[in-house]
Design an enzyme around this catalytic site. Structure first.
Site, mmCIF file in Angstrom:
data_model
loop_
_atom_site.group_PDB
_atom_site.id
_atom_site.type_symbol
_atom_site.label_atom_id
_atom_site.label_comp_id
_atom_site.label_asym_id
_atom_site.label_seq_id
_atom_site.Cartn_x
_atom_site.Cartn_y
_atom_site.Cartn_z
ATOM 1 N N ASP A 26 0.779 -1.385 0.102
ATOM 2 C CA ASP A 26 0.074 -0.103 0.136
ATOM 3 C C ASP A 26 0.687 1.162 0.078
ATOM 4 O O ASP A 26 1.397 1.446 0.855
ATOM 5 C CB ASP A 26 -0.922 0.084 1.056
ATOM 6 C CG ASP A 26 -1.684 1.067 1.257
ATOM 7 O OD1 ASP A 26 -1.915 1.987 0.116
ATOM 8 O OD2 ASP A 26 -2.425 1.504 2.365
ATOM 9 N N ASP A 243 -1.781 5.325 -5.537
ATOM 10 C CA ASP A 243 -2.228 4.452 -4.530
ATOM 11 C C ASP A 243 -2.430 3.080 -5.092
ATOM 12 O O ASP A 243 -3.358 2.784 -5.638
ATOM 13 C CB ASP A 243 -3.568 5.045 -3.688
ATOM 14 C CG ASP A 243 -3.967 4.169 -2.485
ATOM 15 O OD1 ASP A 243 -3.199 3.340 -2.369
ATOM 16 O OD2 ASP A 243 -5.161 4.529 -2.163
#
Length: 356
Positions: A26, A243
């Site tokens: 992430d 992201d």
């Protein structure tokens, strides 16, 4: 390091102590955490659930050198949340080991996982870490009161274990992709050279500390192209987070509405699902994000998500969505079309078209 894409999740092997598990990569959070044995699974209404309902992989059984007067708490835009304890352990990713890395063992929370990942590796800046004072979680936990600590990648580069950059080449579907720490994966082909754009200091999290230091990997795209339309964003400073933990790409409302209306048949918003959907066999428009005068087009397969669907009604989620007031997101549907280099030392993002 070879990584696996489970649907829209991108995971790698993470070793903590003697346990090795899959962990989601992430780039829009900073903590490394794993689920521990005895995890208290909750639903969206904070009601107790069976462990399986949180869709984790195997829980770990490790002993941390616990930090007695701190706790871990994090919440995500998806309304998921996790609570646990913090401590130190040796952590290894891609053959690189950090001694006494601060991590979290999550003990309670609401999570909607992929059924395979047992944790998460946060690669963003330390201004987004989620340690709080006190041994127990409090309803008064305020993100402006977090205790900063060095995340995993920060320690890797600061200790001279790797060069200060990492890169992602996320493959579409269940194929293996690449996560390279300290360089660019040599086995991944690109169609052209890399373009670069600065990582911006933007207070997208509305936190005191993110107003003056880097937090997310935030960039300003130069524009967008869809069918025969062009949108020049060079003077608008639209903040987009790069992201890897978000499936879709979230756009400003005007652009999103234009693009979503160009599917054939057009996409529509489902209130009960809280998202835009389209017929799974629809024809998507062409769509590109312009960065550094290079147009990065989405493959049609990334405009209609076959993995996330209401099969009874033959509806699929769209690969782009309305980001409303922002911040906006270049998610997995964008990243599957590029090789992305996060050059932390030079505060630059670099992109090249990914050749499959």
């Amino acid at each position: 390091l070879v990584a696996m894409s489970h649907g829209m999740e991108f995971s790698v092997d993470l070793t903590i102590g003697s346990d090795t598990v899959k962990a989601t990569v992430d780039t829009a959070s900073s903590d490394t955490w794993v689920v521990t044995e005895g995890f208290d699974c909750r639903d969206a209404n904070n009601k107790p659930q069976a462990y399986e309902n949180c869709k984790f992989g195997p829980a770990v059984h490790i002993e941390l050198d616990e930090i007695k007067d701190e706790h871990f708490y994090i919440s995500y835009e998806s309304n998921e949340w996790l609570y646990g304890k913090l401590g130190y352990s040796d952590v290894t990713v891609a053959g690189v080991t950090v001694k006494r890395q601060e991590i979290a063992l999550v003990e309670k929370g609401y999570w909607d996982g992929d059924g395979k990942s047992s944790g998460l590796i946060g690669l963003a800046y330390k201004s987004l870490t989620s340690a709080y004072d006190g041994a127990d979680a409090s309803n008064n936990d305020n993100m402006n009161d977090t205790i900063e600590y060095n995340p995993l990648f920060t320690n890797m580069k600061d200790q001279g274990l790797v060069d200060p950059l990492f890169s992602l080449a996320i493959q579409r579907g269940e194929s293996a992709g690449s996560f390279s720490i300290g360089g660019i994966p040599s086995q991944v082909n690109v169609k052209s050279g890399f373009v670069q754009t600065p990582i911006r200091v933007v207070d997208v999290a509305s936190l005191n500390r993110t107003a003056s230091q880097r937090s997310f990997y935030t960039i300003y795209p130069d524009g967008f192209k869809y069918n025969r339309h062009s949108y020049n964003a060079k003077d608008q400073d639209l903040p987009f987070l790069v992201d890897s933990g978000t499936s879709v790409t979230y756009l400003p409302t005007k652009i999103a509405e234009d693009v979503l209306g160009m599917y054939d048949p057009p996409a529509h918003f489902r209130k009960d699902m809280g998202t835009w959907v389209v017929a799974c066999n629809a024809t998507p428009p062409s769509f590109a994000v312009t960065i550094g005068d290079e147009d990065f087009f989405f493959d049609p397969a990334d405009m209609i998500l076959q993995e996330i669907a209401d099969r009874q009604e033959n509806l699929c989620n769209t690969g782009v969505d309305d980001g409303q007031m922002g911040p906006y997101v270049l998610g997995v549907t964008f990243l599957q079309n590029v090789v992305a280099v996060f050059d932390v030392d030079k505060a630059q993002m670099k992109f090249a078209e990914h050749e499959y």
